[in-house]
Design an enzyme around this catalytic site. Structure first.
Site, mmCIF file in Angstrom:
data_model
loop_
_atom_site.group_PDB
_atom_site.id
_atom_site.type_symbol
_atom_site.label_atom_id
_atom_site.label_comp_id
_atom_site.label_asym_id
_atom_site.label_seq_id
_atom_site.Cartn_x
_atom_site.Cartn_y
_atom_site.Cartn_z
ATOM 1 N N ARG A 1 -0.271 4.670 -0.506
ATOM 2 C CA ARG A 1 -1.478 5.205 0.137
ATOM 3 C C ARG A 1 -1.342 5.270 1.652
ATOM 4 O O ARG A 1 -2.277 5.624 2.361
ATOM 5 C CB ARG A 1 -2.680 4.364 -0.228
ATOM 6 C CG ARG A 1 -2.519 2.890 0.121
ATOM 7 C CD ARG A 1 -3.801 2.196 -0.128
ATOM 8 N NE ARG A 1 -3.637 0.752 -0.109
ATOM 9 C CZ ARG A 1 -4.641 -0.078 -0.169
ATOM 10 N NH1 ARG A 1 -5.867 0.378 -0.234
ATOM 11 N NH2 ARG A 1 -4.440 -1.373 -0.160
ATOM 12 N N ASP B 1 7.782 -6.678 0.165
ATOM 13 C CA ASP B 1 7.370 -5.348 0.630
ATOM 14 C C ASP B 1 6.341 -5.461 1.755
ATOM 15 O O ASP B 1 6.000 -4.449 2.364
ATOM 16 C CB ASP B 1 6.793 -4.516 -0.525
ATOM 17 C CG ASP B 1 5.710 -5.246 -1.292
ATOM 18 O OD1 ASP B 1 5.994 -6.350 -1.792
ATOM 19 O OD2 ASP B 1 4.587 -4.737 -1.371
ATOM 20 N N ASN B 2 5.866 -6.675 2.033
ATOM 21 C CA ASN B 2 4.918 -6.870 3.130
ATOM 22 C C ASN B 2 5.555 -7.628 4.284
ATOM 23 O O ASN B 2 4.861 -8.254 5.083
ATOM 24 C CB ASN B 2 3.680 -7.626 2.624
ATOM 25 C CG ASN B 2 2.841 -6.773 1.681
ATOM 26 O OD1 ASN B 2 2.922 -5.549 1.714
ATOM 27 N ND2 ASN B 2 2.036 -7.406 0.853
HETATM 28 P P1 AMP Z 1 -0.393 -3.941 -1.008
HETATM 29 O O1 AMP Z 1 -0.886 -5.001 -1.940
HETATM 30 O O2 AMP Z 1 -1.504 -3.233 -0.273
HETATM 31 O O3 AMP Z 1 0.672 -4.416 -0.086
HETATM 32 O O4 AMP Z 1 0.255 -2.800 -1.932
HETATM 33 C C1 AMP Z 1 1.284 -3.025 -2.854
HETATM 34 C C2 AMP Z 1 1.753 -1.696 -3.396
HETATM 35 O O5 AMP Z 1 0.676 -1.049 -4.080
HETATM 36 C C3 AMP Z 1 2.239 -0.719 -2.348
HETATM 37 O O6 AMP Z 1 3.263 0.037 -2.918
HETATM 38 C C4 AMP Z 1 1.012 0.122 -2.097
HETATM 39 O O7 AMP Z 1 1.322 1.390 -1.589
HETATM 40 C C5 AMP Z 1 0.415 0.216 -3.488
HETATM 41 N N1 AMP Z 1 -1.047 0.422 -3.451
HETATM 42 C C6 AMP Z 1 -2.012 -0.480 -3.150
HETATM 43 N N2 AMP Z 1 -3.230 0.072 -3.210
HETATM 44 C C7 AMP Z 1 -3.052 1.364 -3.572
HETATM 45 C C8 AMP Z 1 -3.928 2.478 -3.795
HETATM 46 N N3 AMP Z 1 -5.246 2.360 -3.699
HETATM 47 N N4 AMP Z 1 -3.365 3.654 -4.125
HETATM 48 C C9 AMP Z 1 -2.037 3.791 -4.245
HETATM 49 N N5 AMP Z 1 -1.164 2.799 -4.058
HETATM 50 C C10 AMP Z 1 -1.658 1.592 -3.716
HETATM 51 MG MG MG Z 2 1.919 -3.734 1.084
#
Ligand code: AMP
Ligand code: MG
Length: 545
Positions: free
Chosen positions: A122, A292-293
């Site tokens: 996103r 990934d973070n």
């Molecule tokens: P995060 O927990 O935000 O670090 O995201 C972990 C993974 O999930 C990453 O690949 C993000 O791009 C994906 N992701 C999280 N929220 C969304 C969303 N609403 N739509 C698409 N991908 C998402």
């Molecule tokens: Mg992330």
């Protein structure tokens, strides 16, 4: 008008250009291989570092907030109107000439397990801009619509999580903690559905987009996915690109040498260690330290269910998803950082085919973290060093005391500067009164123990011979008065959702001077009120954003 006595023929600085007048660069896209396929649907991406993809336009773009400090860094004038062309660009509704938007390909270890391809699901990077000081920064929209990495999700972000990312990015910067920055917060005018408590009760929430700013958004996971798919040539190209563009002093101008790659890994380890020392100093808990973070630049990145320690507690995690194992709790963070660096080392192994440089880097992490922590603790206590006989016992007992009765970490350390170096127990304890969540904490045995500790601390401080005012000033430079308490962020969110941006704006202003006394904003430095202890968003959070 001419002011008497003031010359008016000085060259004046040119007014800053607007966002739409900037010149854009796209080195990541220009210099690295992209996905040959353009189809924007969830799918595996192979043999590429990114996919070119445009943000999805939104219904009613409107700027809700603009971070002046980030705007000044980039040399961009504040937009004249919340609904002008900048709102279009910063919500993803318009792509400017010269921008080549992309979603980066990455994987990652989530909660200790390899999760395969994740990628920018996103987030969409628009382009790179050169700041007036010559530094370069990418502009990235978070919540800008679907990409090939969106899997089954919607590519969007809700207002509450966007406000939290916006506020914390800037608050961390002002605290002196390495972080990605935030330039703007835009409303999309579109609803987003989220099951905030994962209990089968999805709610419709307002959507928003944050424009993030960083020299690079490359994560450990960008390398891990290439290693996992055995794309070794691409792995080398990405590493050398990052070294040349982000660590130019190591690259030395020409081809990147194996020695430069080893120095680079060590530099990543050192920066990550510095970031850990900084998080521990201010009581920040990231909440989702998946690989990934983890930024390759050692920046705090991806503000999700993060939180700030209020009661000092090594075991505290803000992330409800993390509660069973508390993998990402406050006290674990440095170990997890090192574990994540070990995953990065594994991914980079094909570049070296030798473990020695990688082991060297991991050892550097441990050394830098250990030395940095001792320095940081000495600074927090206003001591020139922690090396005299009895110092380690003094520090150990301090942390035992902090855990023994619920003690607000920020207020405790800030108040410590105001404790006299000698006097009656009541005088020693007086300045600490605001730091305890238990009203009787200072009355009984705990108060007596704390007074004993403060007395020994005072003797130690006197022994180093530093003038008291100087010691206090030093302590106040590292012990913030104002941090982004979780309930303060929630209050800003609630007000903004009701159309009132003033709470957010005041918070941003106050957090931009976290080490200064700001007597008219004393309420923002107070202990968390009891009503906030268990309210959603004010203490624990889910990943839902
Ligand atoms: P995060 O927990 O935000 O670090 O995201 C972990 C993974 O999930 C990453 O690949 C993000 O791009 C994906 N992701 C999280 N929220 C969304 C969303 N609403 N739509 C698409 N991908 C998402
Ligand atoms: Mg992330």
């Amino acid at each position: 008008m001419r002011i008497p006595g003031v010359r008016d023929d000085f060259p004046r600085p040119a007014p800053a250009p607007g966002l739409c007048e900037l010149r854009f660069e796209n080195r990541f896209v220009d210099e690295l291989p992209g996905d040959p396929e353009r189809r924007n649907a969830p799918r595996p991406v192979r043999n590429a570092c990114y996919t070119l993809v445009d943000p999805t336009p939104v219904r009613s773009p409107r700027l809700l907030a603009w971070a002046d400090a980030a705007g000044e860094l980039l040399g961009i004038a504040r937009p004249a109107s919340p609904e002008g062309p900048e709102a279009q660009v910063l919500s993803g509704s318009r792509v400017l000439p010269g921008m080549r938007p992309y979603a980066a390909r990455y994987g990652g270890h989530q909660f200790g397990h390899w999760a395969g391809q994740l990628g920018d699901g996103r987030a969409i990077t628009l382009a790179e801009v050169e700041a007036p000081d010559g530094s370069r920064h990418e502009l990235q929209l978070k919540g800008a619509g679907v990409t090939p990495d969106s899997r089954s999700a919607d590519g969007r972000a809700v207002l509450r999580s966007s406000v939290r990312e916006y506020l914390c990015s800037e608050a961390m910067h002002w605290l002196g903690v390495p972080s990605t920055r935030a330039l703007s917060l835009a409303a999309t005018g579109e609803p987003v559905e989220r099951d905030m408590f994962y209990d089968g009760n999805p709610q419709v929430e307002p959507g928003a987009v944050v424009c993030r700013v960083a020299p690079s958004f490359v994560r450990f996971g960008n390398f891990e996915i290439l290693a996992a798919q055995e794309e070794s040539e691409l792995l080398r190209r990405l590493a050398d690109f990052v070294i040349r563009t982000q660590f130019p002093a190591l690259a030395g101008g020409g081809e990147v040498s194996p020695a430069a790659r080893a120095d680079w890994f060590e530099a990543v380890c050192r920066r990550t260690a510095d970031m850990m020392v900084a998080w521990m100093r201010v009581g920040f808990v990231h909440g989702v330290m998946n690989t990934d973070n983890m930024s390759i630049l050692g920046l705090t990145i991806d503000y999700g269910p993060y939180g700030w320690l209020e009661g000092y507690d090594l075991q505290w995690t803000p992330n409800t998803t993390d509660l069973p194992g508390r993998r990402y709790c406050y006290g674990n963070q440095p170990y997890i950082a090192q574990w994540n660096l070990a995953r990065l080392a594994n991914a980079l192994y094909p570049l070296f085919e030798d473990t020695a440089p990688l082991e060297h880097g991991l050892r550097a992490f441990a050394q830098v973290f250990e030395q940095g922590s001792m320095r940081m603790l000495a600074d927090k206590l206003g001591l020139s060093s922690i090396d005299r006989e009895g110092d380690e016992a003094l520090v150990r007992e301090l942390f035992e005391l902090l855990q023994a009765s619920e003690t607000d970490m920020t207020i405790f350390f800030r108040s410590l500067a105001g404790v006299p170096v000698q006097g009656e127990d009541a005088h020693l304890l007086g300045p600490m009164a605001g730091a305890f969540y238990d009203a009787h904490a200072l009355g009984g045995a705990h108060g007596a123990r704390l007074a004993g500790w403060l007395r020994r601390f005072g003797e130690r401080a006197r022994a180093q011979g530093l003038p008291d005012a100087e010691r206090r000033a030093r302590m106040n430079r590292v012990n913030p008065k104002y941090v982004l308490r979780n309930y303060l962020a929630q209050q800003a969110i609630d007000a903004l959702a009701a159309g009132d941006a003033s709470v957010l704006e005041r918070l941003m202003r106050v957090l931009s001077r976290p080490y200064d006394e700001q007597p008219q904003h004393e309420d923002l430095a107070a202990r968390r009120p009891e009503w906030a202890r268990h309210r959603a968003g004010c203490s624990a959070l889910s990943c839902s954003s």
